[in-house]
Motif scaffolding. Structure first.
Motif, PDB file in Angstrom:
ATOM      1  N   ASP A  87      18.748  59.524  27.379  1.00  9.19           N
ATOM      2  CA  ASP A  87      19.267  58.291  28.264  1.00  9.19           C
ATOM      3  C   ASP A  87      20.534  58.782  28.868  1.00  9.19           C
ATOM      4  O   ASP A  87      21.515  58.528  28.181  1.00  9.19           O
ATOM      5  CB  ASP A  87      19.199  57.025  27.371  1.00  9.19           C
ATOM      6  N   ALA A 113      22.416  41.150  18.938  1.00  7.23           N
ATOM      7  CA  ALA A 113      23.244  41.508  19.877  1.00  7.23           C
ATOM      8  C   ALA A 113      24.496  40.702  20.237  1.00  7.23           C
ATOM      9  O   ALA A 113      25.504  41.300  20.914  1.00  7.23           O
ATOM     10  CB  ALA A 113      22.121  40.963  21.351  1.00  7.23           C
ATOM     11  N   LYS A 230      24.016  44.660  22.549  1.00  7.06           N
ATOM     12  CA  LYS A 230      23.019  44.342  23.641  1.00  7.06           C
ATOM     13  C   LYS A 230      22.513  45.554  24.167  1.00  7.06           C
ATOM     14  O   LYS A 230      21.353  45.660  24.243  1.00  7.06           O
ATOM     15  CB  LYS A 230      23.513  43.401  24.560  1.00  7.06           C
ATOM     16  N   VAL A 231      23.519  46.487  24.515  1.00  4.96           N
ATOM     17  CA  VAL A 231      22.833  47.701  25.156  1.00  4.96           C
ATOM     18  C   VAL A 231      22.353  48.477  24.221  1.00  4.96           C
ATOM     19  O   VAL A 231      21.116  49.426  24.616  1.00  4.96           O
ATOM     20  CB  VAL A 231      24.262  48.506  26.022  1.00  4.96           C
ATOM     21  N   LYS A 233      20.704  47.909  21.783  1.00  8.48           N
ATOM     22  CA  LYS A 233      19.241  47.261  21.606  1.00  8.48           C
ATOM     23  C   LYS A 233      18.179  47.814  22.811  1.00  8.48           C
ATOM     24  O   LYS A 233      17.016  48.036  22.483  1.00  8.48           O
ATOM     25  CB  LYS A 233      19.233  45.726  21.536  1.00  8.48           C
ATOM     26  N   ARG A 234      18.836  47.611  23.884  1.00  4.20           N
ATOM     27  CA  ARG A 234      17.995  48.002  24.973  1.00  4.20           C
ATOM     28  C   ARG A 234      17.693  49.631  24.980  1.00  4.20           C
ATOM     29  O   ARG A 234      16.469  49.980  25.082  1.00  4.20           O
ATOM     30  CB  ARG A 234      18.834  47.824  26.287  1.00  4.20           C
ATOM     31  N   ASP A 237      14.777  50.062  21.877  1.00  6.03           N
ATOM     32  CA  ASP A 237      13.497  49.371  22.531  1.00  6.03           C
ATOM     33  C   ASP A 237      12.941  50.316  23.413  1.00  6.03           C
ATOM     34  O   ASP A 237      11.619  50.446  23.458  1.00  6.03           O
ATOM     35  CB  ASP A 237      13.726  48.027  23.083  1.00  6.03           C
ATOM     36  N   GLY A 238      13.877  50.842  24.331  1.00  3.96           N
ATOM     37  CA  GLY A 238      13.205  52.034  25.301  1.00  3.96           C
ATOM     38  C   GLY A 238      12.567  53.151  24.417  1.00  3.96           C
ATOM     39  O   GLY A 238      11.570  53.435  25.114  1.00  3.96           O
ATOM     40  N   VAL A 246      14.275  54.283  28.605  1.00  2.00           N
ATOM     41  CA  VAL A 246      14.991  53.062  28.736  1.00  2.00           C
ATOM     42  C   VAL A 246      15.474  52.366  30.033  1.00  2.00           C
ATOM     43  O   VAL A 246      15.480  53.221  30.973  1.00  2.00           O
ATOM     44  CB  VAL A 246      16.607  53.482  28.065  1.00  2.00           C
ATOM     45  N   HIS A 248      17.385  50.322  31.998  1.00  4.97           N
ATOM     46  CA  HIS A 248      18.668  49.666  32.546  1.00  4.97           C
ATOM     47  C   HIS A 248      18.538  48.802  33.622  1.00  4.97           C
ATOM     48  O   HIS A 248      17.851  49.315  34.707  1.00  4.97           O
ATOM     49  CB  HIS A 248      19.785  50.626  32.412  1.00  4.97           C
ATOM     50  N   GLU A 307      18.116  41.159  33.112  1.00  4.20           N
ATOM     51  CA  GLU A 307      17.061  42.129  32.235  1.00  4.20           C
ATOM     52  C   GLU A 307      16.241  42.617  33.495  1.00  4.20           C
ATOM     53  O   GLU A 307      15.976  41.724  34.480  1.00  4.20           O
ATOM     54  CB  GLU A 307      16.484  41.300  31.561  1.00  4.20           C
ATOM     55  N   LYS A 331      15.034  49.038  37.791  1.00  6.06           N
ATOM     56  CA  LYS A 331      15.595  49.954  36.679  1.00  6.06           C
ATOM     57  C   LYS A 331      16.030  51.315  37.208  1.00  6.06           C
ATOM     58  O   LYS A 331      15.526  51.507  38.465  1.00  6.06           O
ATOM     59  CB  LYS A 331      14.441  50.076  35.640  1.00  6.06           C
TER      60      LYS A 331
END
Length: 331
Positions: A87, A113, A230-231, A233-234, A237-238, A246, A248, A307, A331
């Motif tokens: 990423d 988060a 928070k980022v 977690k993103r 998850d990705g 990911v 973004h 999001e 994204k």
């Protein structure tokens, strides 16, 4: 030869953990089964954490050299890994353990988060060390030059062992990994002065709201930064998705500060959601989702909270006239 190397490896880790409090030791024991040490010959280059029991590990790019990686568990046993994804905005990488058996080790759990835990544990190439989150801020991640929400972390440790160190809270939940490190106040001030025109513009000092959680000794203090939970977690998850990509949030524009206020669009990427919605070079963004946009950093902060799939209500000034445009977040 192998056993002597393993013994030396375990001694280094043991020496580090001897300085921890009982609570910190409990956190370390909780996360240790999920951590591997990435090796460069007989030297530890960095750390990686198991994020999926299928054998997927997360590490910082600085801990890697090449796509084939060798690692060791804390007990000295070996594991080979292959680079699966990178990423670029956050500089995190996804590794897959070869010949992995599902359930061989527990996957880490992620900090909420909205977490603002101050007491942290940094898993460095020398083992676990005490750390403290002291402020929330914004900054630019190099080399991607992406504007990100960050947490400022301080610890008393050798700077050379901190690159890509994994961070956990005292409950054993994953918080992030260290990016840029600053060894002294002089260097820190120079860095912040340099970035103030283009990155670190807002800081939320946790010391003003909470009592100190740790008293450090007389050693050299190191300041470092990690992206927000928070980022983080993103990213995880990705990486755990089927595509390992990911997502973004982005709309495909680049802005600079407008005079006297607003964010002036300098570039609109062809085919982006902004392009398709009708935003143009030279437009001045004045608000997004009813939040005033006074400069490029306001625009970036609003985008960070969005999001993929959201619809943004964007007010712009074009040729002296105000106009509202709905822009999907891509994204």
């Amino acid at each position: 030869m192998y056993w002597s190397a393993v013994s030396a490896f375990l001694v280094v880790l043991g020496a580090s953990s001897n300085d921890l409090t009982q609570r910190e030791l409990q956190a370390w024991k909780k996360v240790e089964p999920s951590i591997i040490y990435l090796m460069d010959g007989q030297s530890v280059r960095g750390t990686a954490a198991l994020i999926d029991e299928k054998g997927f590990f997360l590490a910082h790019k600085t801990a890697l050299e090449g796509s084939k990686v060798s690692g060791r568990w804390a007990n000295g046993s070996k594991v080979s890994l292959t680079l699966v994804a990178t990423d670029d905005p956050t500089q995190f990488v996804l590794l897959k353990a070869n010949d992995w058996q599902s359930g061989s080790a527990p996957a880490i759990s992620l900090s909420p988060a909205d977490s603002s835990d101050r007491a942290l544990l940094a898993i460095t190439s020398n083992g676990p060390v005490r750390a403290e989150r002291v402020a929330n801020t914004y900054g630019v991640i190099n080399p991607s030059r992406r504007f990100m929400p960050l947490s400022e972390v301080r610890m008393e440790n050798n700077l050379n062992s901190l690159g890509g160190a994994l961070l956990f809270n005292i409950n054993g939940q994953f918080v992030g990994a260290l990016n840029a490190t600053l060894e002294s106040p002089g260097i820190q001030n120079a860095y912040q002065n340099q970035m103030r025109g283009g990155a670190i513009r807002q800081s939320n000092d946790l010391n003003s709201r909470q009592a100190p959680v740790q008293i450090f000794g007389p050693g050299t203090m190191t300041t470092a930064y990690t992206i927000s939970p928070k980022v983080m977690k993103r990213v995880i998850d990705g990486f755990k998705s089927d595509s390992h990509e990911v997502a973004h949030p982005a709309i495909g524009i680049f802005c600079r500060d407008a005079a006297p206020t607003g964010a002036l669009i300098e570039i609109v990427s062809e085919g982006s959601t902004a392009d398709k919605a009708g935003l143009r070079k030279g437009d001045v963004i004045t608000s997004m989702n009813n939040v005033p946009v006074k400069n490029q950093f306001d625009f970036a902060r609003i985008m960070l909270d969005a999001e993929v799939g959201d619809i943004l209500t964007v007010w712009i000034k074009r040729s002296g006239l105000m106009q509202m445009i709905k822009v999907p977040v891509g994204k």
